[in-house]
Each structure stands twice: as C-alpha cells, then as structure tokens.
Scaffold this motif. Structure first.
Motif, PDB file in Angstrom:
ATOM      1  N   ILE A  14       0.842  -1.206   0.000  1.00 42.19           N
ATOM      2  CA  ILE A  14       0.000   0.000   0.000  1.00 42.19           C
ATOM      3  C   ILE A  14       0.872   1.248   0.000  1.00 42.19           C
ATOM      4  CG2 ILE A  14      -1.638   1.364   1.365  1.00 42.19           C
ATOM      5  CD1 ILE A  14      -2.875  -1.360   2.245  1.00 42.19           C
ATOM      6  N   GLU A  15       1.874   1.270   0.866  1.00 44.30           N
ATOM      7  CA  GLU A  15       2.768   2.424   0.942  1.00 44.30           C
ATOM      8  C   GLU A  15       3.504   2.638  -0.384  1.00 44.30           C
ATOM      9  OE1 GLU A  15       6.806   3.675   3.366  1.00 44.30           O
ATOM     10  OE2 GLU A  15       5.410   2.274   4.301  1.00 44.30           O
ATOM     11  N   TYR A  16       3.974   1.543  -0.993  1.00 37.04           N
ATOM     12  CA  TYR A  16       4.715   1.657  -2.245  1.00 37.04           C
ATOM     13  C   TYR A  16       3.818   2.178  -3.367  1.00 37.04           C
ATOM     14  CZ  TYR A  16       7.278   0.599  -6.429  1.00 37.04           C
ATOM     15  OH  TYR A  16       7.893   0.728  -7.649  1.00 37.04           O
ATOM     16  N   VAL A  17       2.644   1.581  -3.550  1.00 34.38           N
ATOM     17  CA  VAL A  17       1.776   1.972  -4.658  1.00 34.38           C
ATOM     18  C   VAL A  17       1.255   3.397  -4.456  1.00 34.38           C
ATOM     19  CG1 VAL A  17      -0.302   1.402  -5.977  1.00 34.38           C
ATOM     20  CG2 VAL A  17       1.186  -0.431  -5.169  1.00 34.38           C
ATOM     21  N   ASN A  18       0.972   3.778  -3.214  1.00 36.17           N
ATOM     22  CA  ASN A  18       0.526   5.148  -2.948  1.00 36.17           C
ATOM     23  C   ASN A  18       1.586   6.173  -3.341  1.00 36.17           C
ATOM     24  OD1 ASN A  18      -2.106   4.796  -2.038  1.00 36.17           O
ATOM     25  ND2 ASN A  18      -1.496   4.607   0.090  1.00 36.17           N
ATOM     26  N   SER A  19       2.852   5.796  -3.311  1.00 35.93           N
ATOM     27  CA  SER A  19       3.923   6.731  -3.668  1.00 35.93           C
ATOM     28  C   SER A  19       4.410   6.523  -5.108  1.00 35.93           C
ATOM     29  CB  SER A  19       5.104   6.576  -2.706  1.00 35.93           C
ATOM     30  OG  SER A  19       5.692   5.295  -2.844  1.00 35.93           O
ATOM     31  N   PHE A  20       3.825   5.572  -5.828  1.00 33.53           N
ATOM     32  CA  PHE A  20       4.248   5.256  -7.198  1.00 33.53           C
ATOM     33  C   PHE A  20       3.705   6.292  -8.175  1.00 33.53           C
ATOM     34  CE2 PHE A  20       4.153   2.878 -11.207  1.00 33.53           C
ATOM     35  CZ  PHE A  20       5.416   2.335 -11.203  1.00 33.53           C
ATOM     36  N   THR A  25       0.867   9.906 -13.410  1.00 34.68           N
ATOM     37  CA  THR A  25      -0.339   9.418 -12.744  1.00 34.68           C
ATOM     38  C   THR A  25       0.033   8.821 -11.398  1.00 34.68           C
ATOM     39  OG1 THR A  25      -1.396   8.926 -14.844  1.00 34.68           O
ATOM     40  CG2 THR A  25      -2.282   7.810 -12.921  1.00 34.68           C
ATOM     41  N   THR A  26      -0.710   9.188 -10.377  1.00 35.62           N
ATOM     42  CA  THR A  26      -0.490   8.634  -9.049  1.00 35.62           C
ATOM     43  C   THR A  26      -1.644   7.699  -8.700  1.00 35.62           C
ATOM     44  OG1 THR A  26      -1.577  10.535  -8.031  1.00 35.62           O
ATOM     45  CG2 THR A  26       0.821  10.635  -8.255  1.00 35.62           C
ATOM     46  N   PHE A  27      -1.434   6.911  -7.671  1.00 35.65           N
ATOM     47  CA  PHE A  27      -2.409   5.911  -7.271  1.00 35.65           C
ATOM     48  C   PHE A  27      -2.740   6.079  -5.794  1.00 35.65           C
ATOM     49  CE2 PHE A  27       0.008   4.470 -10.823  1.00 35.65           C
ATOM     50  CZ  PHE A  27      -0.961   4.007 -11.699  1.00 35.65           C
ATOM     51  N   ALA A  41      -6.539   5.233  -9.886  1.00 35.17           N
ATOM     52  CA  ALA A  41      -5.555   6.044 -10.610  1.00 35.17           C
ATOM     53  C   ALA A  41      -6.070   7.467 -10.711  1.00 35.17           C
ATOM     54  CB  ALA A  41      -5.318   5.480 -11.995  1.00 35.17           C
ATOM     55  N   SER A  42      -5.150   8.441 -10.581  1.00 35.21           N
ATOM     56  CA  SER A  42      -5.555   9.846 -10.681  1.00 35.21           C
ATOM     57  C   SER A  42      -5.941  10.215 -12.113  1.00 35.21           C
ATOM     58  CB  SER A  42      -4.433  10.764 -10.186  1.00 35.21           C
ATOM     59  OG  SER A  42      -3.279  10.617 -10.990  1.00 35.21           O
ATOM     60  N   ASP A  43      -5.441   9.466 -13.091  1.00 35.95           N
ATOM     61  CA  ASP A  43      -5.766   9.709 -14.500  1.00 35.95           C
ATOM     62  C   ASP A  43      -6.194   8.383 -15.116  1.00 35.95           C
ATOM     63  OD1 ASP A  43      -5.959  10.372 -17.162  1.00 35.95           O
ATOM     64  OD2 ASP A  43      -3.841  10.865 -17.417  1.00 35.95           O
ATOM     65  N   THR A  44      -7.452   8.235 -15.402  1.00 39.70           N
ATOM     66  CA  THR A  44      -7.965   6.969 -15.925  1.00 39.70           C
ATOM     67  C   THR A  44      -7.763   6.821 -17.427  1.00 39.70           C
ATOM     68  OG1 THR A  44     -10.169   7.950 -16.114  1.00 39.70           O
ATOM     69  CG2 THR A  44      -9.692   6.709 -14.108  1.00 39.70           C
ATOM     70  N   SER A  45      -7.206   7.824 -18.085  1.00 38.72           N
ATOM     71  CA  SER A  45      -6.984   7.715 -19.528  1.00 38.72           C
ATOM     72  C   SER A  45      -5.669   7.006 -19.868  1.00 38.72           C
ATOM     73  CB  SER A  45      -7.010   9.098 -20.173  1.00 38.72           C
ATOM     74  OG  SER A  45      -5.904   9.862 -19.728  1.00 38.72           O
ATOM     75  N   ILE A  55       4.042  -1.300 -11.951  1.00 44.02           N
ATOM     76  CA  ILE A  55       3.937  -1.456 -10.497  1.00 44.02           C
ATOM     77  C   ILE A  55       4.471  -2.821 -10.079  1.00 44.02           C
ATOM     78  CG2 ILE A  55       2.291  -1.723  -8.596  1.00 44.02           C
ATOM     79  CD1 ILE A  55       0.608   0.491  -9.976  1.00 44.02           C
ATOM     80  N   LYS A  56       4.124  -3.857 -10.840  1.00 49.23           N
ATOM     81  CA  LYS A  56       4.598  -5.207 -10.518  1.00 49.23           C
ATOM     82  C   LYS A  56       6.123  -5.271 -10.528  1.00 49.23           C
ATOM     83  CE  LYS A  56       4.160 -10.022 -11.809  1.00 49.23           C
ATOM     84  NZ  LYS A  56       3.480 -11.016 -12.609  1.00 49.23           N
ATOM     85  N   LEU A  57       6.737  -4.691 -11.563  1.00 51.76           N
ATOM     86  CA  LEU A  57       8.196  -4.680 -11.633  1.00 51.76           C
ATOM     87  C   LEU A  57       8.804  -3.862 -10.493  1.00 51.76           C
ATOM     88  CD1 LEU A  57       8.756  -4.304 -15.472  1.00 51.76           C
ATOM     89  CD2 LEU A  57       9.172  -6.315 -14.061  1.00 51.76           C
ATOM     90  N   GLY A  58       8.151  -2.751 -10.158  1.00 49.16           N
ATOM     91  CA  GLY A  58       8.637  -1.913  -9.062  1.00 49.16           C
ATOM     92  C   GLY A  58       8.591  -2.626  -7.728  1.00 49.16           C
ATOM     93  N   ILE A  59       7.531  -3.365  -7.474  1.00 50.87           N
ATOM     94  CA  ILE A  59       7.429  -4.128  -6.224  1.00 50.87           C
ATOM     95  C   ILE A  59       8.524  -5.181  -6.180  1.00 50.87           C
ATOM     96  CG2 ILE A  59       6.013  -5.797  -4.958  1.00 50.87           C
ATOM     97  CD1 ILE A  59       3.531  -4.201  -5.888  1.00 50.87           C
TER      98      ILE A  59
END
Length: 76
Positions: A14-20, A25-27, A41-45, A55-59
């Motif tokens: 949660i902490e990671y994705v919230n800062s991704f 676009t932020t989550f 997502a802040s931008d759904t386009s 995100i998967k690679l970042g985790i």
C-alpha cells in the motif's frame, strides 16, 4: 483501477503503490477485500495494463518484494 493480490506485506505494498508515479499518474489506496488491495488512478486515460506491469516490476525491485508472491492486474 489497479488490483494487487497478496497475503503478505500488505502495508508495504500500500505504501509503495501510494507513492508510485507512472507517467504523471499517481495511485491512491481505495479498499481491501481479503487479499485484494485496490487502488484508484488519478488519471484513468492511461494504459492501466502498462501501469500494472510497471507497479509489478517496481514491487519486485524492493528488498521485501523480491520473495513476495503477488499478482498485479488492471481492473476496468
């Protein structure tokens, strides 16, 4: 919406994705249902499938994420 399925390290995910940030676009964590963590997502386009892969690679690159069993998908 991005959905991360994991039973372990949910607080860290949660902490990671919230800062991704993906292409500006932020989550934001929305809710938890069992092992599902849902993020808006802040931008759904944007291409949510590509964002989910990023995100998967970042985790996976995180110290705690290298051994974590999880799934990251886009939900439309």
């Amino acid at each position: 919406m991005i959905v991360v399925n994991t039973a372990l390290c949910q607080d860290k995910v949660i902490e990671y994705v919230n800062s991704f940030n993906y292409e500006g676009t932020t989550f934001t964590f929305k809710e938890k249902k069992g092992i599902q963590l849902m993020f808006d997502a802040s931008d759904t386009s944007i291409d949510l499938d590509k964002a989910a892969r990023a995100i998967k690679l970042g985790i996976k690159e995180q110290e705690w994420g290298a051994v974590l069993f999880y799934q990251c998908t886009a939900k439309k």
